[in-house]
Design an enzyme around this catalytic site. Structure first.
Site, PDB file in Angstrom:
ATOM      1  N   ASN A 167      63.150   9.925  32.601  1.00  0.00           N
ATOM      2  CA  ASN A 167      61.947   9.200  33.044  1.00  0.00           C
ATOM      3  C   ASN A 167      61.112   8.935  31.791  1.00  0.00           C
ATOM      4  O   ASN A 167      60.491   9.844  31.240  1.00  0.00           O
ATOM      5  CB  ASN A 167      61.183  10.083  34.038  1.00  0.00           C
ATOM      6  N   ARG A 227      64.847   6.096  35.488  1.00  0.00           N
ATOM      7  CA  ARG A 227      63.867   5.684  36.491  1.00  0.00           C
ATOM      8  C   ARG A 227      63.138   4.419  36.023  1.00  0.00           C
ATOM      9  O   ARG A 227      62.689   4.356  34.886  1.00  0.00           O
ATOM     10  CB  ARG A 227      62.856   6.809  36.687  1.00  0.00           C
ATOM     11  N   HIS A 232      57.169   4.774  44.188  1.00  0.00           N
ATOM     12  CA  HIS A 232      57.511   6.116  44.698  1.00  0.00           C
ATOM     13  C   HIS A 232      58.665   6.060  45.710  1.00  0.00           C
ATOM     14  O   HIS A 232      58.822   6.963  46.534  1.00  0.00           O
ATOM     15  CB  HIS A 232      56.322   6.787  45.428  1.00  0.00           C
ATOM     16  N   ARG A 252      43.076   5.837  39.689  1.00  0.00           N
ATOM     17  CA  ARG A 252      43.174   4.439  40.131  1.00  0.00           C
ATOM     18  C   ARG A 252      42.293   4.201  41.352  1.00  0.00           C
ATOM     19  O   ARG A 252      42.227   5.042  42.253  1.00  0.00           O
ATOM     20  CB  ARG A 252      44.614   4.082  40.509  1.00  0.00           C
ATOM     21  N   GLU A 280      62.361  13.623  43.309  1.00  0.00           N
ATOM     22  CA  GLU A 280      62.743  12.274  42.895  1.00  0.00           C
ATOM     23  C   GLU A 280      63.961  12.297  41.980  1.00  0.00           C
ATOM     24  O   GLU A 280      64.803  11.421  42.035  1.00  0.00           O
ATOM     25  CB  GLU A 280      61.549  11.604  42.190  1.00  0.00           C
TER      26      GLU A 280
END
Ligand code: ADP
Length: 398
Positions: free
Chosen positions: A7, A89, A178, A237, A382
């Protein structure tokens, strides 16, 4: 068979080496501060070590990772040849990558075309892929997209209310993110419930946070949009906001649009509201000491989650299960309590004492036997989804 999951961020490269026979994690870590000085590798293998070494590029970083994985003292494999494939990813996909893809010359070229859709994330992802392919040229590299699970969204959920021609030519639509986590949680929940045909709301609540509406195992809607800025209020965010605010901020503060977007990504969310932190542990501690803005941030975060749970119950004609996952979903009972309270009209009944006092191993069921809706807390994974996809796409047989 061992698969390395990568990642890659602009100045970091996270990795995990997974033994696919039992999906156990052999080693994991992060190469941090790549290209910005004082770089170091934090590695957990046979031993936990922190190695300080100059890593000016992602290529030097992946070489460091391979050295750590094969080190006689703290490594877990004798040689890099034991790595059968690498899964990467990718946050964005554009419209042309609808599923996990083997990175050949054509796919690598197509990745370039996504940069303009996700300028904050894609350059780093591509840098990581190039570095790994350079250092490990003889194994398959597979790109796994955060968006793929959301490809089943119908047009009514996927499109924005903008000129249709702009969607067609510029590909401006909701892509979500996600997806590997929402996919993993959907599959595990189906295993627990023992069937696939049910309505599920997955609440992935981490620093980045998103909800998805999953009907019969397929994503029907999700809160993140063209980029991960849309939807829930997050660590830093803003989530959903009237786009006119961007113009107003630019006028009042003398900013250009990219500065305003950067602000909405990095200075807002619960961090901006509270003025304390983006981390829920800090927010809970501050609220307990009477900090009203920290309390407001927790309340606003939870309110937005609850609002989308209601919206998704509406579009799916009811909800049979709600799952909380990721850092906040797993560890912050204050948020779960606020989201679940007052959902009696949906038939939610949950054990709030258990909510505050549970230890999660595989999963915890918070709903009571009377509840019409099952409520679970469940850790996500993940990386294991990326490793499984890599194995599948590379067509490995055990
Ligand atoms: P990401 O992977 O998006 O960076 P995480 O899933 O790690 O995010 O979630 C980070 C959030 O989860 C932070 O707000 C943090 O406070 C919260 N969190 C993580 N672990 C715990 C914990 N043990 N107790 C309370 N909150 C936690």
């Amino acid at each position: 068979m061992k698969i390395l999951v990568i990642n890659s961020g602009s100045s970091s490269l996270k990795y995990r080496l997974i033994e696919m026979t039992d999906e156990s994690v052999l080693a994991k870590g992060v190469a941090d501060r790549i290209g910005i000085g004082n770089s170091f590798l934090k590695h957990s293998g046979k031993k936990d070590v922190i190695i300080e070494k100059d890593m000016p590029t992602h290529e030097t970083a992946i070489k460091m990772v391979l050295e750590a994985l094969t080190d006689p003292d703290h490594g877990v494999i004798a040689s890099a040849d034991e790595i059968a494939g690498v899964g990467h990813r990718s946050v964005a996909s554009g419209e042309n990558f609808t599923k996990s893809t083997l990175i050949d010359a054509e796919a690598r070229k197509e990745l370039e075309n996504i940069i303009e859709l996700a300028p904050l994330h894609m350059p780093a992802c591509i840098m990581g892929i190039d570095a790994c392919m350079e250092v490990m040229p003889n194994v398959p590299h597979v790109c796994v997209f955060d968006t793929s699970f959301h490809n089943t969204m119908p047009d009514v959920a996927k499109l924005y209310g903008i000129d249709y021609e702009d969607y067609k030519t510029l590909k401006v639509r909701r892509y979500g993110a996600h997806g590997t986590s929402h996919n993993y949680i959907s599959e595990i929940t189906a295993e627990i419930i023992g069937k696939k045909d049910f309505n599920l709301v997955v609440c992935h609540l981490g620093n980045g946070a998103s909800l998805s509406a999953v009907k019969n195992g397929k994503c029907m809607d999700t809160t993140m949009g063209f980029t991960p800025l849309e939807g829930l209020i997050m660590g830093t965010r803003s989530g959903d906001i009237d786009p006119s605010v961007v113009q107003f901020l630019c006028q009042k503060k003398g900013w250009d649009v990219s500065k305003a977007i950067n602000y909405l990504n990095k200075q807002c969310g619960v961090k901006g509201i509270s003025g304390v932190s983006s981390d829920f542990r800090d927010l809970i501690a501050a609220a307990e000491e009477g900090n009203a803005r920290a309390q407001l941030a927790i309340d606003m975060f939870s309110y937005r989650v609850k609002k989308y749970v209601g919206a998704y119950a509406a579009v799916m004609d009811g909800v049979d299960a709600i799952v909380f996952t990721a850092g906040i979903g797993e560890h912050t009972p204050e948020v779960r309590e606020r989201v679940l309270s007052g959902l009696t009209y949906l038939g939610v009944d949950f054990d709030n004492e258990l909510n505050y006092n549970c230890k999660i191993k595989d999963y915890v069921e918070l709903s009571t036997p009377n509840s019409k809706v099952k409520v679970f807390i469940m850790p996500t994974d993940e990386e294991v989804v990326i490793a499984r996809e890599t194995k599948l796409v590379a067509n490995f047989n055990d």
